[in-house]
Design a protein around this motif. Structure first.
Motif, PDB file in Angstrom:
ATOM      1  N   ARG A  63     -16.284  70.550  15.854  1.00 34.54           N
ATOM      2  CA  ARG A  63     -15.085  70.556  16.693  1.00 34.54           C
ATOM      3  C   ARG A  63     -14.581  69.149  16.917  1.00 34.54           C
ATOM      4  NH1 ARG A  63     -15.500  73.350  21.840  1.00 34.54           N
ATOM      5  NH2 ARG A  63     -13.325  72.781  22.031  1.00 34.54           N
ATOM      6  N   LEU A  89      -8.241  78.181  10.704  1.00 35.63           N
ATOM      7  CA  LEU A  89      -8.227  76.975  11.540  1.00 35.63           C
ATOM      8  C   LEU A  89      -6.817  76.412  11.680  1.00 35.63           C
ATOM      9  CD1 LEU A  89     -11.413  75.133  10.244  1.00 35.63           C
ATOM     10  CD2 LEU A  89     -11.132  76.346  12.408  1.00 35.63           C
ATOM     11  N   ASN A 146      -6.796  66.123  14.074  1.00 35.71           N
ATOM     12  CA  ASN A 146      -5.505  66.385  14.719  1.00 35.71           C
ATOM     13  C   ASN A 146      -4.936  65.150  15.390  1.00 35.71           C
ATOM     14  OD1 ASN A 146      -5.354  69.013  13.901  1.00 35.71           O
ATOM     15  ND2 ASN A 146      -6.490  69.787  15.670  1.00 35.71           N
ATOM     16  N   ILE A 172     -16.699  75.402  10.949  1.00 34.57           N
ATOM     17  CA  ILE A 172     -15.844  76.550  11.217  1.00 34.57           C
ATOM     18  C   ILE A 172     -16.401  77.405  12.350  1.00 34.57           C
ATOM     19  CG2 ILE A 172     -14.931  78.674  10.213  1.00 34.57           C
ATOM     20  CD1 ILE A 172     -15.202  76.870   7.508  1.00 34.57           C
ATOM     21  N   MET A 224     -16.488  77.939  20.263  1.00 32.83           N
ATOM     22  CA  MET A 224     -16.251  76.807  21.163  1.00 32.83           C
ATOM     23  C   MET A 224     -17.546  76.031  21.399  1.00 32.83           C
ATOM     24  SD  MET A 224     -13.106  76.875  21.944  1.00 32.83           S
ATOM     25  CE  MET A 224     -11.925  77.979  21.238  1.00 32.83           C
ATOM     26  N   GLU A 248     -18.271  76.556  14.812  1.00 26.22           N
ATOM     27  CA  GLU A 248     -18.134  75.921  16.126  1.00 26.22           C
ATOM     28  C   GLU A 248     -16.765  76.207  16.741  1.00 26.22           C
ATOM     29  OE1 GLU A 248     -19.042  71.809  15.761  1.00 26.22           O
ATOM     30  OE2 GLU A 248     -21.171  72.169  15.414  1.00 26.22           O
ATOM     31  N   SER A 249     -15.738  76.322  15.892  1.00 28.33           N
ATOM     32  CA  SER A 249     -14.415  76.627  16.429  1.00 28.33           C
ATOM     33  C   SER A 249     -14.362  78.043  16.982  1.00 28.33           C
ATOM     34  CB  SER A 249     -13.344  76.482  15.341  1.00 28.33           C
ATOM     35  OG  SER A 249     -13.138  75.131  15.077  1.00 28.33           O
ATOM     36  N   ILE A 307     -12.426  68.320  13.979  1.00 25.36           N
ATOM     37  CA  ILE A 307     -11.083  68.900  14.024  1.00 25.36           C
ATOM     38  C   ILE A 307     -10.210  68.180  15.052  1.00 25.36           C
ATOM     39  CG2 ILE A 307      -9.819  71.011  14.589  1.00 25.36           C
ATOM     40  CD1 ILE A 307     -11.930  72.515  13.083  1.00 25.36           C
ATOM     41  N   GLU A 308     -10.810  67.828  16.212  1.00 27.85           N
ATOM     42  CA  GLU A 308     -10.061  67.039  17.196  1.00 27.85           C
ATOM     43  C   GLU A 308      -9.627  65.715  16.577  1.00 27.85           C
ATOM     44  OE1 GLU A 308     -12.651  66.521  20.572  1.00 27.85           O
ATOM     45  OE2 GLU A 308     -13.037  68.668  20.660  1.00 27.85           O
ATOM     46  N   SER A 358     -18.572  82.449  24.494  1.00 29.53           N
ATOM     47  CA  SER A 358     -18.494  81.165  23.798  1.00 29.53           C
ATOM     48  C   SER A 358     -19.114  80.066  24.633  1.00 29.53           C
ATOM     49  CB  SER A 358     -17.041  80.818  23.487  1.00 29.53           C
ATOM     50  OG  SER A 358     -16.337  80.658  24.693  1.00 29.53           O
ATOM     51  N   GLN A 406      -7.936  84.276  17.724  1.00 28.71           N
ATOM     52  CA  GLN A 406      -8.473  83.166  18.520  1.00 28.71           C
ATOM     53  C   GLN A 406      -8.303  83.460  20.007  1.00 28.71           C
ATOM     54  OE1 GLN A 406      -6.651  79.630  16.948  1.00 28.71           O
ATOM     55  NE2 GLN A 406      -8.098  79.508  15.256  1.00 28.71           N
TER      56      GLN A 406
END
Lengths: 316, 298
Positions: free
Chosen positions: A270, B236, A277, A258, A264, A260-261, A273-274, A165, B255
């Protein structure tokens, strides 16, 4: 042409505005904000209010949106609520990796899919045609993250050929080869869906054109089969395929979020998503605005290429 | 009437009212991959329906006695970190993964059909506004919007279904609207109008039945897409929430690189099932499109 471009951009503006209003409304509807999530819970209610006041979170949502919009009009996307960095800087450092990955995947997908689609159509109902059709459908059907995990399992963990990754090896001097090795797996995964879709589209477009009268005329006047396929048919069949270039862009950007998650990959997906959250709404708004602009630009670009490829189409 | 007679193509008189349906069915059955897809899909649906009878264990019960992490005779796919039988969870997950797709698409087919009929039949300002909104939704990477909405209203099975349902209607809207624009000017509709048929009768009896083919095809491909979206969201952590199991959230375990490398039986089966079910649905969609497309008649 210029007039057409200006009109298209004027039509796109309310769409982009609408996207930001929807995003903003949803974020406002959510219970809790960044102060509840991040700030020391022992702080008094008055201190929390003071922080909200500093961040401008205590104002009416309509005013907050107005402030944001005014900033955007002046080229200021605001500051991240998490670390007070300008949103433009945070997105800027993530845009390169995402665009690099998406555009490479786009190029790979089209460069492979078009020839395969053409061969499939010229050899209709052969085993080659069936094989490529089944593979195309498989590529469309496989979940990207599952394909990604599978490839990591084989090529990174079992065979140890490629990195698991990230975008660079830590502690190693930046090099192109290193970057390339990190890019292979995410590019394959990201391009798979597009490749499948474009293969199928090219094939049916070729078959549509082959049935038309001018192809029969060409054959009747004795043009060789090679020329019929590669000049008369292909050139006309490619016109609708070109429009897919612009239309696949939103798909790829969405897919990147997706993928990229899984890998990494330090890109916009990403970051999104950060930001989700941590309820970092200026960053989310900036990301949504940027994707909307990119998608509109993609559409414009494909329209322009359309008119270059097909002289019958003139925009005025 | 013997069965053999009904099955042979010559026996079907062209004037028989069912001949069109028979014709479509015959064309569909000739599409081998579509038939294979339909068989696989039927099996998966049966597994989902009879999950309590098929699953060897309760999917949420912890087995504290045999703390194994490799497949055994008792637990074919081993136990997960907290000691639940993985095979049972995969079987139960098929219920959620398949139904999210079907319900979400059900919502947006109804929505798209109603809005498309309104826009296509009445035209005017309604049409302009609805078309603009549809274009807006189509010109945007939906997953971004879905992620934000789901994260903000809270991820759950129901929220995923509703969000996918409310955002997915534009393609159906476009199809239905287009069909209405073409069909409403045709002679048989004009004749109906001349004979004094009401708007709702014209819409529901004359125009909509003629648009069912393209809607059905779009809904089939849409279901495949919705299953993929749910899986990605759940992977996710923004989709179906544990302890409920969906194929997507079973892959959350992957994961961790250690799980990927050392325990492939935990993540390969749910991933493969997503792949196989989506592929089967796409095969069926392909077959339906070929069977229903009048341009391809030979």
């Amino acid at each position: 042409m210029l007039k057409y471009l200006i009109r298209r951009i004027l039509i796109a503006l309310p769409v982009i505005l609408g996207v930001t209003i929807i995003t903003f409304t949803i974020i406002q509807m959510a219970p809790g904000d960044i102060v509840d999530l991040y700030v020391d819970p022992t702080l008094s209610a008055a201190d929390k209010e003071a922080i909200r006041h500093n961040l401008g979170l205590d104002q009416h949502p309509v005013i907050q949106y107005g402030v944001w919009l005014k900033g955007v009009a002046q080229g200021d996307l605001g500051n991240s609520l998490v670390n007070r960095q300008p949103v433009a800087v945070r997105i800027g450092e993530r845009m390169g990796p995402t665009l690099g990955l998406s555009l490479t995947a786009l190029a790979v997908a089209f460069l492979i899919a078009i020839p395969v689609g053409v061969i499939s159509a010229t050899k209709q109902y052969s085993w080659l045609d069936y094989g490529s059709s089944i593979f195309a459908l498989m590529f469309v059907s496989i979940p990207g993250f599952f394909l990604g995990i599978g490839l990591i399992f084989f090529f990174s963990l079992r065979l140890d050929w490629l990195p698991v990754s990230g975008m660079r090896t830590l502690g190693v001097e930046k090099s192109f080869v290193d970057l390339l090795q990190h890019m292979i797996l995410p590019t394959v995964v990201l391009s798979a869906g597009t490749m499948g879709a474009v293969t199928r589209y090219t094939r049916s477009s070729m078959l549509d054109v082959v049935r038309q009268d001018f192809i029969r005329t060409a054959r009747a006047k004795g043009v060789s089969e090679r020329l019929v396929v590669y000049k008369h048919t292909l050139r006309n069949a490619l016109i609708p395929v070109i429009t897919l270039l612009g239309l696949q862009l939103p798909q790829l950007l969405g897919g990147a979020i997706i993928i990229e998650s899984v890998f990494m990959w330090p890109g916009m997906g990403r970051l999104a998503i950060e930001a989700i959250n941590s309820r970092d709404y200026p960053v989310l708004m900036g990301l949504n605005l940027l994707t909307a602009v990119l998608v509109v630009l993609g559409g414009l670009l494909s329209d322009m290429m359309y008119s270059v490829a097909d002289p019958r189409i003139r925009y005025s | 009437m013997s069965v053999a007679k009904r099955l042979s193509p010559q026996a079907v008189a062209p004037a028989e009212p069912r001949s069109e349906k028979n014709y479509v069915l015959r064309r569909f059955l000739r599409h081998k991959l579509a038939v294979v897809g339909l068989v696989i899909l039927t099996l998966l649906v049966l597994v989902a329906v009879f999950a309590p009878q098929i699953a060897p264990y309760d999917p949420n019960k912890f087995d504290a006695v045999s703390m194994v992490d490799t497949p055994t005779k008792e637990h074919w796919l081993g136990l997960d970190q907290v000691g639940r039988d993985v095979l049972s969870r995969v079987i139960y997950a098929s219920r959620i993964s398949l139904s999210v797709g079907v319900v979400a698409v059900g919502i947006y087919v109804v929505l798209g059909t109603v809005l498309g009929s309104l826009a296509g039949y009445y035209g005017g300002a309604v049409d302009i506004v609805l078309t603009r909104i549809a274009d807006m939704f189509l010109s945007f990477p939906q997953i971004m919007l879905i992620l934000v909405i789901v994260a903000m209203i809270g991820p759950s099975i129901w929220n995923i279904m509703v969000v996918l349902g409310l955002l997915g209607w534009p393609p159906i809207f476009r199809i239905v609207r287009g069909q209405f624009l073409t069909l409403r000017e045709l002679d048989f509709v004009q004749a109906g109008r001349g004979m004094g048929a009401t708007d709702s009768r014209l819409i529901f009896r004359h125009i909509l039945p003629n648009s069912m083919g393209p809607i059905l095809v779009a809904a089939t491909f849409g279901t495949a897409q919705a299953i993929l979206t749910e899986a990605a969201l759940s992977y996710l952590g923004l989709g179906v929430q544990p302890p409920a199991a969906s194929w997507g959230n079973l892959l959350i375990q992957a994961q961790s690189t250690t799980v990927v490398e050392k325990q492939p039986w935990l993540w390969v089966p749910p991933g493969l099932l997503i792949f196989i079910s989506v592929l089967a649905i796409n095969f069926v969609g392909d077959g339906l499109r070929d069977a229903l497309d009048p341009r391809l008649k030979r």
